[in-house]
Design a protein around this motif. Structure first.
Motif, PDB file in Angstrom:
ATOM      1  N   GLY A  53       0.778  -1.236   0.000  1.00  0.00           N
ATOM      2  CA  GLY A  53       0.000   0.000   0.000  1.00  0.00           C
ATOM      3  C   GLY A  53       0.803   1.276   0.000  1.00  0.00           C
ATOM      4  O   GLY A  53       0.243   2.355   0.211  1.00  0.00           O
ATOM      5  N   ILE A  56      -0.569   4.120  -2.308  1.00  0.00           N
ATOM      6  CA  ILE A  56      -1.933   4.631  -2.191  1.00  0.00           C
ATOM      7  C   ILE A  56      -1.993   6.154  -2.184  1.00  0.00           C
ATOM      8  O   ILE A  56      -2.790   6.767  -2.902  1.00  0.00           O
ATOM      9  CB  ILE A  56      -2.612   4.046  -0.934  1.00  0.00           C
ATOM     10  CG1 ILE A  56      -2.822   2.538  -1.113  1.00  0.00           C
ATOM     11  CG2 ILE A  56      -3.954   4.740  -0.672  1.00  0.00           C
ATOM     12  CD1 ILE A  56      -3.353   1.834   0.119  1.00  0.00           C
ATOM     13  N   ARG A  59      -1.080   7.560  -5.637  1.00  0.00           N
ATOM     14  CA  ARG A  59      -2.139   7.311  -6.622  1.00  0.00           C
ATOM     15  C   ARG A  59      -3.310   8.266  -6.429  1.00  0.00           C
ATOM     16  O   ARG A  59      -3.845   8.823  -7.392  1.00  0.00           O
ATOM     17  CB  ARG A  59      -2.629   5.862  -6.516  1.00  0.00           C
ATOM     18  CG  ARG A  59      -3.677   5.505  -7.565  1.00  0.00           C
ATOM     19  CD  ARG A  59      -4.057   4.045  -7.464  1.00  0.00           C
ATOM     20  NE  ARG A  59      -4.751   3.762  -6.225  1.00  0.00           N
ATOM     21  CZ  ARG A  59      -5.026   2.516  -5.806  1.00  0.00           C
ATOM     22  NH1 ARG A  59      -4.614   1.470  -6.503  1.00  0.00           N
ATOM     23  NH2 ARG A  59      -5.672   2.338  -4.683  1.00  0.00           N
ATOM     24  N   SER A  60      -3.687   8.482  -5.181  1.00  0.00           N
ATOM     25  CA  SER A  60      -4.790   9.389  -4.889  1.00  0.00           C
ATOM     26  C   SER A  60      -4.469  10.814  -5.339  1.00  0.00           C
ATOM     27  O   SER A  60      -5.308  11.502  -5.937  1.00  0.00           O
ATOM     28  CB  SER A  60      -5.089   9.374  -3.384  1.00  0.00           C
ATOM     29  OG  SER A  60      -6.100  10.293  -3.051  1.00  0.00           O
ATOM     30  N   LEU A  76     -14.516   6.119  -7.374  1.00  0.00           N
ATOM     31  CA  LEU A  76     -13.776   5.026  -6.748  1.00  0.00           C
ATOM     32  C   LEU A  76     -14.739   3.863  -6.538  1.00  0.00           C
ATOM     33  O   LEU A  76     -15.736   3.994  -5.829  1.00  0.00           O
ATOM     34  CB  LEU A  76     -13.187   5.473  -5.414  1.00  0.00           C
ATOM     35  CG  LEU A  76     -12.518   4.401  -4.551  1.00  0.00           C
ATOM     36  CD1 LEU A  76     -11.361   3.746  -5.291  1.00  0.00           C
ATOM     37  CD2 LEU A  76     -12.040   4.991  -3.234  1.00  0.00           C
ATOM     38  N   THR A  85      -7.308  -1.387   1.268  1.00  0.00           N
ATOM     39  CA  THR A  85      -8.436  -0.747   0.604  1.00  0.00           C
ATOM     40  C   THR A  85      -9.107   0.277   1.518  1.00  0.00           C
ATOM     41  O   THR A  85      -9.651   1.280   1.045  1.00  0.00           O
ATOM     42  CB  THR A  85      -9.460  -1.807   0.156  1.00  0.00           C
ATOM     43  OG1 THR A  85      -8.794  -2.787  -0.653  1.00  0.00           O
ATOM     44  CG2 THR A  85     -10.584  -1.196  -0.657  1.00  0.00           C
ATOM     45  N   ARG A  87      -7.584   2.315   3.502  1.00  0.00           N
ATOM     46  CA  ARG A  87      -6.829   3.555   3.324  1.00  0.00           C
ATOM     47  C   ARG A  87      -7.170   4.196   1.990  1.00  0.00           C
ATOM     48  O   ARG A  87      -7.294   5.430   1.895  1.00  0.00           O
ATOM     49  CB  ARG A  87      -5.329   3.284   3.416  1.00  0.00           C
ATOM     50  CG  ARG A  87      -4.509   4.558   3.257  1.00  0.00           C
ATOM     51  CD  ARG A  87      -3.015   4.282   3.286  1.00  0.00           C
ATOM     52  NE  ARG A  87      -2.263   5.472   2.913  1.00  0.00           N
ATOM     53  CZ  ARG A  87      -0.961   5.478   2.651  1.00  0.00           C
ATOM     54  NH1 ARG A  87      -0.259   4.354   2.748  1.00  0.00           N
ATOM     55  NH2 ARG A  87      -0.357   6.592   2.301  1.00  0.00           N
ATOM     56  N   THR A  88      -7.346   3.379   0.942  1.00  0.00           N
ATOM     57  CA  THR A  88      -7.710   3.912  -0.370  1.00  0.00           C
ATOM     58  C   THR A  88      -9.044   4.644  -0.302  1.00  0.00           C
ATOM     59  O   THR A  88      -9.195   5.743  -0.851  1.00  0.00           O
ATOM     60  CB  THR A  88      -7.801   2.777  -1.405  1.00  0.00           C
ATOM     61  OG1 THR A  88      -6.528   2.118  -1.507  1.00  0.00           O
ATOM     62  CG2 THR A  88      -8.185   3.314  -2.777  1.00  0.00           C
ATOM     63  N   GLU A  91      -8.616   7.885   1.622  1.00  0.00           N
ATOM     64  CA  GLU A  91      -7.965   8.877   0.762  1.00  0.00           C
ATOM     65  C   GLU A  91      -8.987   9.468  -0.214  1.00  0.00           C
ATOM     66  O   GLU A  91      -8.993  10.669  -0.483  1.00  0.00           O
ATOM     67  CB  GLU A  91      -6.814   8.238  -0.021  1.00  0.00           C
ATOM     68  CG  GLU A  91      -5.603   7.883   0.819  1.00  0.00           C
ATOM     69  CD  GLU A  91      -4.639   9.049   0.983  1.00  0.00           C
ATOM     70  OE1 GLU A  91      -4.885  10.126   0.393  1.00  0.00           O
ATOM     71  OE2 GLU A  91      -3.640   8.882   1.703  1.00  0.00           O
TER      72      GLU A  91
END
Length: 218
Positions: A53, A56, A59-60, A76, A85, A87-88, A91
């Motif tokens: 991760g 992440i 990417r965000s 998303l 996920t 955390r994704t 974000e």
């Protein structure tokens, strides 16, 4: 994350391109092979071979930059997913992305959907589905609870999609609704025009009537 890719050393920048890469062993807790269904990859190297991760945050930020610069809507979509996920999604909440959680797809998606379908006063009560997903490691539990708190704070931008609940609602409809009802859209004239353009491009006047009627009554 670059160093979590199986045999990442074969992807070194000084190699000739294109690189001939193939999966040489099953995915496990230590590494995972690149997905052959993708045509391009952006690999983020944090010099940490022990952590998943690490990409992440980058990417965000990249997705947000592209969306803002070229005015491209971002949604998303959470299908299955592991601890990273959370955390994704957190974000995505911070970036004001509309988020669709696909129910019945497993693990993180199901755990989040289970929490979000609870009444606010019941969220803090014992939840076997959430506990089963998070596990018992104190550090992992604390981190998951932190991300969950951030996710719940931005739940207005989250919609749940159950593909088995209504066969007439396809994913494209769920995506369009998610974009048009997101708080990233203001009620300004330009934003309303942007909604209309999206509806025309997607050829979904029915969804536009539904969304605009809600805007008028709000």
């Amino acid at each position: 994350t670059y160093r979590k890719v199986s045999h990442f050393e074969t992807l070194e920048p000084n190699k000739d391109y294109p690189i001939d890469y193939s999966k040489q062993k099953p995915n496990d807790a230590k590494s995972s092979a690149l997905n052959p269904d993708h045509t391009h990859f952006i690999l983020v190297d944090s010099n940490n071979q022990d952590a998943w991760g690490e990409e992440i945050g980058f990417r965000s930020d990249l997705e947000s930059y592209i969306s803002n610069k070229w005015k491209i809507p971002i949604v998303l979509i959470v299908v299955n997913g592991g601890p990273g996920t959370l955390r994704t999604v957190a974000e995505g909440i911070q970036k004001n992305f509309p988020i669709i959680i696909v129910e019945q797809s497993g693990r993180c998606a199901d755990a989040l959907a289970n929490v979000l379908r609870r009444k606010p006063e019941d969220i803090s009560k014992p939840n076997p589905v959430w506990s089963s997903f998070v596990g018992t490691n104190p550090k992992a539990v604390a981190e998951a609870d932190k991300f969950l708190e951030q996710i719940l704070a931005g739940r207005k931008n989250i919609s749940l999609f159950d593909p088995n609940a209504d066969a007439s609602v396809n994913m494209d409809v769920a995506i369009l609704r998610s974009i048009l009802t997101s708080s990233s859209f203001s009620q300004s004239e330009s934003q309303l025009m942007a909604k209309l353009k999206l509806g025309v491009q997607w050829n979904r006047p029915d969804i536009m009537r539904e969304i605009l009627s809600k805007d008028e009554s709000a």
